[in-house]
Design a protein around this motif. Structure first.
Motif, PDB file in Angstrom:
ATOM      1  N   LYS A  61     -46.784  23.974  89.167  1.00 51.66           N
ATOM      2  CA  LYS A  61     -47.871  23.201  88.550  1.00 51.66           C
ATOM      3  C   LYS A  61     -48.896  24.140  87.925  1.00 51.66           C
ATOM      4  CE  LYS A  61     -47.350  19.027  91.280  1.00 51.66           C
ATOM      5  NZ  LYS A  61     -46.503  18.273  90.359  1.00 51.66           N
ATOM      6  N   ALA A 106     -56.103  16.719  83.635  1.00 54.65           N
ATOM      7  CA  ALA A 106     -57.251  16.796  84.544  1.00 54.65           C
ATOM      8  C   ALA A 106     -57.731  18.239  84.645  1.00 54.65           C
ATOM      9  CB  ALA A 106     -56.829  16.284  85.924  1.00 54.65           C
ATOM     10  N   VAL A 134     -58.009  15.973  93.840  1.00 50.18           N
ATOM     11  CA  VAL A 134     -56.596  15.953  94.220  1.00 50.18           C
ATOM     12  C   VAL A 134     -56.153  17.372  94.555  1.00 50.18           C
ATOM     13  CG1 VAL A 134     -54.291  15.342  93.421  1.00 50.18           C
ATOM     14  CG2 VAL A 134     -56.230  14.010  92.654  1.00 50.18           C
ATOM     15  N   LYS A 146     -52.810  19.634  95.137  1.00 52.19           N
ATOM     16  CA  LYS A 146     -51.377  19.571  94.859  1.00 52.19           C
ATOM     17  C   LYS A 146     -50.685  20.873  95.238  1.00 52.19           C
ATOM     18  CE  LYS A 146     -51.512  16.621  90.777  1.00 52.19           C
ATOM     19  NZ  LYS A 146     -51.088  16.457  89.390  1.00 52.19           N
ATOM     20  N   GLY A 154     -42.128  14.742  94.565  1.00 51.24           N
ATOM     21  CA  GLY A 154     -43.144  13.749  94.223  1.00 51.24           C
ATOM     22  C   GLY A 154     -44.124  13.465  95.352  1.00 51.24           C
ATOM     23  N   GLU A 156     -57.505  19.585  91.533  1.00 52.23           N
ATOM     24  CA  GLU A 156     -57.869  19.033  90.228  1.00 52.23           C
ATOM     25  C   GLU A 156     -58.661  17.745  90.333  1.00 52.23           C
ATOM     26  OE1 GLU A 156     -54.073  18.578  88.164  1.00 52.23           O
ATOM     27  OE2 GLU A 156     -54.008  16.455  88.688  1.00 52.23           O
ATOM     28  N   GLU A 157     -59.260  17.438  89.215  1.00 48.68           N
ATOM     29  CA  GLU A 157     -60.046  16.225  89.044  1.00 48.68           C
ATOM     30  C   GLU A 157     -59.167  14.998  89.305  1.00 48.68           C
ATOM     31  OE1 GLU A 157     -62.008  14.573  84.866  1.00 48.68           O
ATOM     32  OE2 GLU A 157     -60.735  16.338  84.904  1.00 48.68           O
ATOM     33  N   PHE A 158     -59.741  13.980  89.957  1.00 46.58           N
ATOM     34  CA  PHE A 158     -59.003  12.731  90.185  1.00 46.58           C
ATOM     35  C   PHE A 158     -59.082  11.895  88.905  1.00 46.58           C
ATOM     36  CE2 PHE A 158     -58.864   8.242  91.288  1.00 46.58           C
ATOM     37  CZ  PHE A 158     -57.752   8.180  92.103  1.00 46.58           C
ATOM     38  N   LEU A 159     -57.933  11.405  88.470  1.00 45.07           N
ATOM     39  CA  LEU A 159     -57.906  10.549  87.279  1.00 45.07           C
ATOM     40  C   LEU A 159     -57.616   9.119  87.703  1.00 45.07           C
ATOM     41  CD1 LEU A 159     -55.670  12.692  84.864  1.00 45.07           C
ATOM     42  CD2 LEU A 159     -58.166  12.628  84.992  1.00 45.07           C
ATOM     43  N   GLU A 204     -50.646   4.527  85.163  1.00 42.19           N
ATOM     44  CA  GLU A 204     -49.678   5.601  84.918  1.00 42.19           C
ATOM     45  C   GLU A 204     -48.499   5.095  84.105  1.00 42.19           C
ATOM     46  OE1 GLU A 204     -49.851   7.344  89.285  1.00 42.19           O
ATOM     47  OE2 GLU A 204     -48.328   8.324  88.069  1.00 42.19           O
ATOM     48  N   LYS A 224     -44.866   4.286  92.439  1.00 38.40           N
ATOM     49  CA  LYS A 224     -44.624   5.428  93.326  1.00 38.40           C
ATOM     50  C   LYS A 224     -44.857   5.119  94.792  1.00 38.40           C
ATOM     51  CE  LYS A 224     -44.640   8.621  89.878  1.00 38.40           C
ATOM     52  NZ  LYS A 224     -44.729   9.878  89.284  1.00 38.40           N
ATOM     53  N   ASN A 260     -46.775   8.120  98.898  1.00 32.85           N
ATOM     54  CA  ASN A 260     -46.005   8.301  97.663  1.00 32.85           C
ATOM     55  C   ASN A 260     -44.526   8.503  97.983  1.00 32.85           C
ATOM     56  OD1 ASN A 260     -47.680   7.998  95.509  1.00 32.85           O
ATOM     57  ND2 ASN A 260     -48.066  10.171  95.207  1.00 32.85           N
ATOM     58  N   MET A 284     -51.610   9.478  82.542  1.00 32.10           N
ATOM     59  CA  MET A 284     -52.584   8.511  83.055  1.00 32.10           C
ATOM     60  C   MET A 284     -53.349   7.991  81.839  1.00 32.10           C
ATOM     61  SD  MET A 284     -53.610   7.171  85.885  1.00 32.10           S
ATOM     62  CE  MET A 284     -53.807   8.056  87.424  1.00 32.10           C
ATOM     63  N   LEU A 322     -50.470  13.926  83.936  1.00 29.40           N
ATOM     64  CA  LEU A 322     -50.512  14.146  85.384  1.00 29.40           C
ATOM     65  C   LEU A 322     -49.536  15.248  85.763  1.00 29.40           C
ATOM     66  CD1 LEU A 322     -50.424  10.472  86.667  1.00 29.40           C
ATOM     67  CD2 LEU A 322     -52.321  12.075  86.944  1.00 29.40           C
TER      68      LEU A 322
HETATM   69  P1  AMP Z   1     -47.438  14.679  90.419  1.00 29.67           P
HETATM   70  O1  AMP Z   1     -46.392  15.221  91.323  1.00 29.67           O
HETATM   71  O2  AMP Z   1     -48.402  15.695  89.941  1.00 29.67           O
HETATM   72  O3  AMP Z   1     -46.985  13.765  89.367  1.00 29.67           O
HETATM   73  O4  AMP Z   1     -48.216  13.621  91.293  1.00 29.67           O
HETATM   74  C1  AMP Z   1     -47.562  12.539  91.912  1.00 29.67           C
HETATM   75  C2  AMP Z   1     -48.457  11.332  91.830  1.00 29.67           C
HETATM   76  O5  AMP Z   1     -49.743  11.605  92.393  1.00 29.67           O
HETATM   77  C3  AMP Z   1     -48.760  10.896  90.404  1.00 29.67           C
HETATM   78  O6  AMP Z   1     -47.753  10.102  89.890  1.00 29.67           O
HETATM   79  C4  AMP Z   1     -50.048  10.130  90.622  1.00 29.67           C
HETATM   80  O7  AMP Z   1     -49.799   8.847  91.138  1.00 29.67           O
HETATM   81  C5  AMP Z   1     -50.753  10.929  91.664  1.00 29.67           C
HETATM   82  N1  AMP Z   1     -51.636  11.917  91.026  1.00 29.67           N
HETATM   83  C6  AMP Z   1     -51.322  13.165  90.653  1.00 29.67           C
HETATM   84  N2  AMP Z   1     -52.361  13.801  90.072  1.00 29.67           N
HETATM   85  C7  AMP Z   1     -53.369  12.933  90.072  1.00 29.67           C
HETATM   86  C8  AMP Z   1     -54.720  12.977  89.592  1.00 29.67           C
HETATM   87  N3  AMP Z   1     -55.233  14.069  89.026  1.00 29.67           N
HETATM   88  N4  AMP Z   1     -55.471  11.875  89.726  1.00 29.67           N
HETATM   89  C9  AMP Z   1     -54.972  10.767  90.316  1.00 29.67           C
HETATM   90  N5  AMP Z   1     -53.719  10.658  90.794  1.00 29.67           N
HETATM   91  C10 AMP Z   1     -52.921  11.720  90.677  1.00 29.67           C
END
Ligand code: AMP
Ligand code: GLY
Length: 436
Positions: free
Chosen positions: A103, A118, A141, A143, A150, A185-188, A192, A214, A224, A273, A282
């Motif tokens: 990422k 984000a 968030v 990650k 996922g 990162e910033e929450f969005l 989706e 999800k 998730n 998003m 995202l």
């Molecule tokens: P990712 O593996 O980065 O796609 O994240 C898996 C899921 O987490 C995404 O499909 C979103 O539902 C949620 N997610 C990831 N990043 C964000 C974010 N910055 N803000 C809100 N939800 C997020």
């Protein structure tokens, strides 16, 4: 042609089903496949992680085209290894696959090439990550940098939760090496959608939009998962938003990679998003979505193998997509316990009663049944994974597709079966709001 498909999920069943429709194809192999796939393909007991054995198999059996379903072999460099041996394979090379496997790599590229995402910071040091929490606005968030099916995303609402999340990833290593580095990162907020496209490194050819679901529970509640259901098209991705995703996201990332010396060939998937006019990335994935493939490929009327070959031969610009106007929906039936520790080995009933939908198998396998009464050995299908089946129906409009799919879902059962009853529902209520 002889085609080898790698993987064993619903996505791969759908790929095999679609590849079997190609006039070019005489024989399909799938490694390792599942019970449903074995109706179209000869299943070979080789793990997608075992690149050397896959390569030996492809050489010995003179495979003309290999198609990679999941991300893991792509990030391990299967494409590079096959190409080095002169074998045709569909998917991005190892360097390009970092878009999904790191990422931090993906976010840095987005920052460099002005792709909306984000705001973020990447960390490989625990103390620095903890210190960064002091000046944040919540929610945020956390990650894991690497692959976590996922599930490597934790939303935090305060410093305490942030500290716990960072500790779980970087110290307790709940995602293994994938969490040694993290992104904060910033929450969005918003809706989706998934935009999935073919790329030959030059041309970007997007397939119709789709929306995954999800979370494990209805109303987008709970943990998730890999995806509990999807539909296509996602109508809130109107023409303007779709074109934005194509031009400002997909084309920019492919051109950006090109400038970095990386020729991106294969599927590129942008998880976006949408919040009003704000469309942001995202995540990027380097393969078809699962279950998104199961609602996109049934709407594609082209010969899929022709498109794969056009990508490999750098002539994707010649391809015009022929798309069905129908809506497609897929509902995933999962084992008890999924996405945590789940049960296996439960007999699946009712598949023969499904008439108006397609069944894409994921975690299933055949089990021989021997009885004292009959010398003939029969077989039954049992569960063999977290996500077990995807039931996919097409309809003239989403409403018809939803009615159809849930009628068919009612025919199937296995002990502990769980599924969401609200796949596509948000889209319908949105339509009603607009109409009202
Ligand atoms: P990712 O593996 O980065 O796609 O994240 C898996 C899921 O987490 C995404 O499909 C979103 O539902 C949620 N997610 C990831 N990043 C964000 C974010 N910055 N803000 C809100 N939800 C997020
Ligand atoms: N369904 C989400 C994914 O394939 O990543």
């Amino acid at each position: 042609m002889k085609v080898l498909v790698i993987g064993s999920g619903g996505r791969e069943h759908c790929l095999v089903w679609k590849i079997a429709q190609s006039k070019k194809v005489k024989k399909i192999f799938c490694a390792p496949g599942n019970a449903g796939i074995s109706e179209f393909a000869e299943c070979i007991d080789i793990s997608p992680a075992n690149i050397k054995e896959l390569l030996d198999f492809a050489r010995q059996r003179e495979i003309d085209l290999t198609v990679v379903g999941p991300e893991a072999p792509l990030t391990q460099g299967i494409v590079d290894e096959f190409e080095n041996c002169g074998l045709k394979i569909f998917g991005p090379c190892k360097q390009a696959a970092q878009l999904e496997s790191s990422k931090i790599f993906a976010k840095n590229l987005m920052r460099k090439y002005n792709i909306p995402t984000a705001d973020f910071e990447g960390f490989d040091d625990y103390e620095k990550a903890i210190a960064y929490l002091q000046n944040l606005n919540f929610p945020c968030v956390v990650k894991a940098d690497g692959l976590a099916a996922g599930k490597g995303v934790i939303v935090i609402h305060n410093k305490e939760e942030g500290k716990n999340a960072i500790c779980k990833m970087m110290q307790e290593k709940i995602f293994g090496a994938a969490g040694e580095k993290i992104v904060i990162e910033e929450f969005l907020s918003g809706e989706e959608a998934s935009i999935i496209a073919f790329s030959d490194g030059k041309t970007v050819l997007p397939l119709p939009s789709s929306q995954d679901h999800k979370q494990i529970y209805e109303g987008d509640k709970g943990a998730n998962t890999g995806g509990m259901g999807a539909y296509s098209p996602a109508l809130f991705v109107n023409e303007q938003r779709f074109n934005f995703a194509k031009e400002k996201i997909l084309q920019r990332i492919i051109q950006g990679l090109q400038k970095e010396g990386i020729n991106y060939k294969g599927i590129i998937y942008a998880g976006i998003m949408i919040d009003g006019n704000d469309v942001r990335v995202l995540e990027f994935n380097v393969r078809f979505g699962d279950p998104e493939a199961q609602v996109i490929l049934p709407r594609l009327n082209n010969d899929l193998v022709e498109i794969f070959l056009a990508v490999i031969d750098n002539r994707l610009e010649e391809i015009k997509l022929k798309l069905s106007f129908q809506s497609a929906i897929c509902v995933v039936l999962a084992s008890k316990g999924y996405p945590g520790k789940y049960e296996k080995g439960k007999e699946i009933f009712g598949l023969d009663k499904i008439k108006d939908a397609l069944v894409f198998h994921a975690g299933t396998k055949y089990q021989p049944v021997t009885s004292h009464q009959s010398p003939v050995t029969s077989k039954k299908i049992i569960t063999n994974g977290g996500r077990v089946l995807g039931i996919m129906a097409l309809g003239d409009g989403l409403e018809e597709a939803i009615d159809k799919v849930y009628r068919e879902v009612n025919e199937v059962n296995f002990e502990g079966m769980q599924y969401r009853r609200d796949i596509g529902e948000k889209a319908l209520s949105r339509k009603l709001q607009v109409a009202g």
